[in-house]
Design an enzyme around this catalytic site. Structure first.
Site, PDB file in Angstrom:
ATOM      1  N   ASN A  54     -34.077  23.454 -27.716  1.00 38.00           N
ATOM      2  CA  ASN A  54     -34.872  22.661 -26.769  1.00 38.00           C
ATOM      3  C   ASN A  54     -36.298  22.578 -27.321  1.00 38.00           C
ATOM      4  O   ASN A  54     -37.007  23.575 -27.359  1.00 38.00           O
ATOM      5  CB  ASN A  54     -34.818  23.373 -25.410  1.00 38.00           C
ATOM      6  CG  ASN A  54     -35.682  22.707 -24.350  1.00 38.00           C
ATOM      7  OD1 ASN A  54     -36.568  21.909 -24.654  1.00 38.00           O
ATOM      8  ND2 ASN A  54     -35.427  23.055 -23.101  1.00 38.00           N
TER       9      ASN A  54
ATOM     10  N   HIS B  38     -33.215  14.551 -22.453  1.00 40.43           N
ATOM     11  CA  HIS B  38     -33.924  15.727 -22.967  1.00 40.43           C
ATOM     12  C   HIS B  38     -32.892  16.776 -23.378  1.00 40.43           C
ATOM     13  O   HIS B  38     -31.927  17.039 -22.658  1.00 40.43           O
ATOM     14  CB  HIS B  38     -34.856  16.252 -21.883  1.00 40.43           C
ATOM     15  CG  HIS B  38     -35.397  17.616 -22.155  1.00 40.43           C
ATOM     16  ND1 HIS B  38     -35.964  17.955 -23.359  1.00 40.43           N
ATOM     17  CD2 HIS B  38     -35.432  18.736 -21.376  1.00 40.43           C
ATOM     18  CE1 HIS B  38     -36.331  19.225 -23.322  1.00 40.43           C
ATOM     19  NE2 HIS B  38     -36.021  19.724 -22.140  1.00 40.43           N
TER      20      HIS B  38
ATOM     21  N   CYS C 284     -41.499  18.839 -20.707  1.00 40.36           N
ATOM     22  CA  CYS C 284     -40.288  18.280 -21.341  1.00 40.36           C
ATOM     23  C   CYS C 284     -40.075  16.806 -21.014  1.00 40.36           C
ATOM     24  O   CYS C 284     -39.293  16.136 -21.689  1.00 40.36           O
ATOM     25  CB  CYS C 284     -39.066  19.084 -20.931  1.00 40.36           C
ATOM     26  SG  CYS C 284     -39.199  20.809 -21.410  1.00 40.36           S
TER      27      CYS C 284
HETATM   28  O1  UT7 Z   1     -36.452  22.150 -20.799  1.00 36.99           O
HETATM   29  C1  UT7 Z   1     -36.744  22.244 -19.444  1.00 36.99           C
HETATM   30  C2  UT7 Z   1     -35.541  22.233 -18.597  1.00 36.99           C
HETATM   31  N1  UT7 Z   1     -34.765  23.408 -18.856  1.00 36.99           N
HETATM   32  C3  UT7 Z   1     -33.479  23.447 -18.545  1.00 36.99           C
HETATM   33  O2  UT7 Z   1     -32.935  22.470 -18.087  1.00 36.99           O
HETATM   34  C4  UT7 Z   1     -32.744  24.735 -18.751  1.00 36.99           C
HETATM   35  C5  UT7 Z   1     -31.822  24.988 -17.583  1.00 36.99           C
HETATM   36  N2  UT7 Z   1     -31.163  26.281 -17.587  1.00 36.99           N
HETATM   37  C6  UT7 Z   1     -30.246  26.637 -18.519  1.00 36.99           C
HETATM   38  O3  UT7 Z   1     -30.030  25.941 -19.477  1.00 36.99           O
HETATM   39  C7  UT7 Z   1     -29.445  27.890 -18.272  1.00 36.99           C
HETATM   40  O4  UT7 Z   1     -29.775  28.408 -17.014  1.00 36.99           O
HETATM   41  C8  UT7 Z   1     -29.649  28.997 -19.345  1.00 36.99           C
HETATM   42  C9  UT7 Z   1     -29.014  28.568 -20.654  1.00 36.99           C
HETATM   43  C10 UT7 Z   1     -31.117  29.284 -19.518  1.00 36.99           C
HETATM   44  C11 UT7 Z   1     -28.955  30.293 -18.890  1.00 36.99           C
HETATM   45  O5  UT7 Z   1     -27.574  30.049 -18.708  1.00 36.99           O
HETATM   46  P1  UT7 Z   1     -26.871  30.422 -17.338  1.00 36.99           P
HETATM   47  O6  UT7 Z   1     -25.450  30.142 -17.490  1.00 36.99           O
HETATM   48  O7  UT7 Z   1     -27.602  29.753 -16.228  1.00 36.99           O
HETATM   49  O8  UT7 Z   1     -27.085  31.984 -17.282  1.00 36.99           O
HETATM   50  P2  UT7 Z   1     -27.512  32.885 -16.018  1.00 36.99           P
HETATM   51  O9  UT7 Z   1     -28.978  33.055 -16.056  1.00 36.99           O
HETATM   52  O10 UT7 Z   1     -26.862  32.353 -14.763  1.00 36.99           O
HETATM   53  O11 UT7 Z   1     -26.827  34.224 -16.385  1.00 36.99           O
HETATM   54  C12 UT7 Z   1     -25.392  34.370 -16.383  1.00 36.99           C
HETATM   55  C13 UT7 Z   1     -25.058  35.743 -16.910  1.00 36.99           C
HETATM   56  C14 UT7 Z   1     -25.773  36.877 -16.190  1.00 36.99           C
HETATM   57  O12 UT7 Z   1     -24.930  37.996 -16.200  1.00 36.99           O
HETATM   58  P3  UT7 Z   1     -24.110  38.410 -14.911  1.00 36.99           P
HETATM   59  O13 UT7 Z   1     -25.133  38.606 -13.821  1.00 36.99           O
HETATM   60  O14 UT7 Z   1     -23.182  37.259 -14.633  1.00 36.99           O
HETATM   61  O15 UT7 Z   1     -23.398  39.660 -15.328  1.00 36.99           O
HETATM   62  C15 UT7 Z   1     -26.969  37.132 -17.081  1.00 36.99           C
HETATM   63  O16 UT7 Z   1     -27.429  38.472 -16.959  1.00 36.99           O
HETATM   64  O17 UT7 Z   1     -25.455  35.838 -18.290  1.00 36.99           O
HETATM   65  C16 UT7 Z   1     -26.403  36.884 -18.445  1.00 36.99           C
HETATM   66  N3  UT7 Z   1     -27.418  36.440 -19.391  1.00 36.99           N
HETATM   67  C17 UT7 Z   1     -27.293  36.575 -20.698  1.00 36.99           C
HETATM   68  N4  UT7 Z   1     -26.310  37.112 -21.434  1.00 36.99           N
HETATM   69  C18 UT7 Z   1     -26.481  37.087 -22.769  1.00 36.99           C
HETATM   70  C19 UT7 Z   1     -28.594  35.808 -19.122  1.00 36.99           C
HETATM   71  N5  UT7 Z   1     -29.244  35.551 -20.254  1.00 36.99           N
HETATM   72  C20 UT7 Z   1     -28.465  36.013 -21.251  1.00 36.99           C
HETATM   73  C21 UT7 Z   1     -28.571  36.040 -22.635  1.00 36.99           C
HETATM   74  N6  UT7 Z   1     -27.569  36.568 -23.345  1.00 36.99           N
HETATM   75  N7  UT7 Z   1     -29.648  35.529 -23.278  1.00 36.99           N
END
Ligand code: UT7
Length: 333
Positions: free
Chosen positions: A289, A258, A123
């Protein structure tokens, strides 16, 4: 006396002369993605800002999209194929190990005397390639460099992986970098942290796939950890790149990080205290992305609005797998 080697004539600076983009025609909304993962349109919008992304069809490849974007950048800058000295193609989704994609791109552009190579910095690849292009032009080793980010992420993302399926999109963006009497690309601030390579990585190697036949390698990401790293590194290297360019943050006409997640973009803009006149790129909302393609795609989208003056400073910030990062200030074409 020993013969003395001649070196190319140097240029005082380099600048972006033209920008081109290619967006695949098929636009995919969150509901279609959610048919294969346990998620919702509401969650995806809230946690990433993404509403739609473009997904390439069978005829839209890393090479074909790169060529389309580069052709537009060359047309905009009035660059003839024979004036191109180097083609740098940043990509993480070209599936052939060898040869690289760039020679085929250069060939299709008709750039007969150009060197060409792929840049593998995921990226942050576009900012890495732009930094290299600046050096090549200033050193006189290449008169014009075509810098492209092109990605068919749909080939390397598992549509059933809840952590990544909704994030990524396909597309390509390109710029032409040429000589300038005044610097139009500031010092690049780059770095990498290979100790954390596993945070965004394929779930298996090709070697493993050969020994244990199964699905081919697809991308996995430790989302929250990468999010925390990005939230720290983006403001840090932004400040550094602006300082090294001899500017203040308040001088920026545009901030083009990015396009990983709208929350990272908004948090970085807040943490930097950007002035109200600084336009913040939010192409992620409709493009997702697109890895190495995201910065030139976002730049193209901002420029197409027609409100940013030529020569105004824009900050570009790449970050992602490696972990790797790179940032520089550029003068808008
Ligand atoms: O391009 C290279 C660089 N990449 C980045 O910079 C990406 C960085 N990361 C992110 O953008 C975020 O971490 C994501 C968008 C990928 C995920 O968002 P998040 O707010 O970090 O979600 P999380 O993984 O912390 O999950 C929060 C909650 C969890 O549920 P509980 O444990 O709080 O009940 C997950 O199980 O959301 C749940 N969850 C989802 N729910 C619906 C995780 N993925 C999903 C999903 N749909 N797809």
């Amino acid at each position: 006396m020993m013969a003395r080697l001649r070196v190319p004539e140097r240029s005082p600076g380099s600048r972006i002369l033209g920008v081109g983009v290619y967006r695949p025609t098929r636009v995919v909304g969150n509901d279609e993605i959610c048919a294969r993962i346990d998620s919702s349109d509401e969650w995806i919008r809230r946690r990433s800002g993404i509403e739609t992304r473009c997904v390439a069809g069978p005829d839209e490849t890393v090479i074909s999209m790169a060529v389309e974007a580069a052709r537009k950048a060359m047309a905009q800058s009035g660059t003839q194929p024979d004036d191109v000295g180097m083609v740098l193609l940043a990509t993480m989704s070209f599936l052939e190990q060898a040869p690289a994609a760039a020679p085929r791109v250069a060939h299709q552009l008709g750039a007969r005397s150009a060197g060409s190579l792929d840049v593998a910095a995921a990226c942050s690849g576009f900012c890495y390639a732009l930094g290299l292009a600046d050096s090549l032009v200033r050193s006189g080793d290449a008169r014009n460099v075509v810098v492209i980010g092109s990605e068919k992420m749909s080939d390397i993302v598992d549509p059933t992986d809840r952590g990544t399926a909704f994030l990524f999109g396909d597309g390509a963006g390109a710029v032409v970098v040429g000589p300038s009497d005044t610097p139009g690309i500031g010092p690049v601030v780059w770095g990498s942290d290979g100790e954390r390579h596993h945070m965004i990585a394929h779930d298996r190697s090709w070697l493993h796939t050969r020994e244990t036949p199964g699905p081919w390698p697809t991308l996995r990401m430790a989302g929250p950890e990468v999010f925390r790293w990005a939230s720290r590194v983006v403001p840090d290297i932004s400040r550094q790149a602006v300082r090294e360019a001899g500017l203040e943050l308040s001088d920026l006409a545009a901030f083009v990080p990015h396009q990983a997640n709208a929350r990272i973009i908004d948090a970085a803009a807040r943490s930097l205290g950007l002035a109200p006149h600084t336009v913040v790129a939010r192409d992620v909302v409709t493009a997702g992305n697109t890895s190495a393609a995201s910065i030139p795609l976002a730049l193209g989208a901002l420029l197409s609005r027609g409100s940013l003056p030529s020569g105004a400073p824009a900050l570009l910030v790449g970050f992602g797998a490696g972990l790797a990062h790179a940032a520089q200030v550029v003068s808008l074409p």
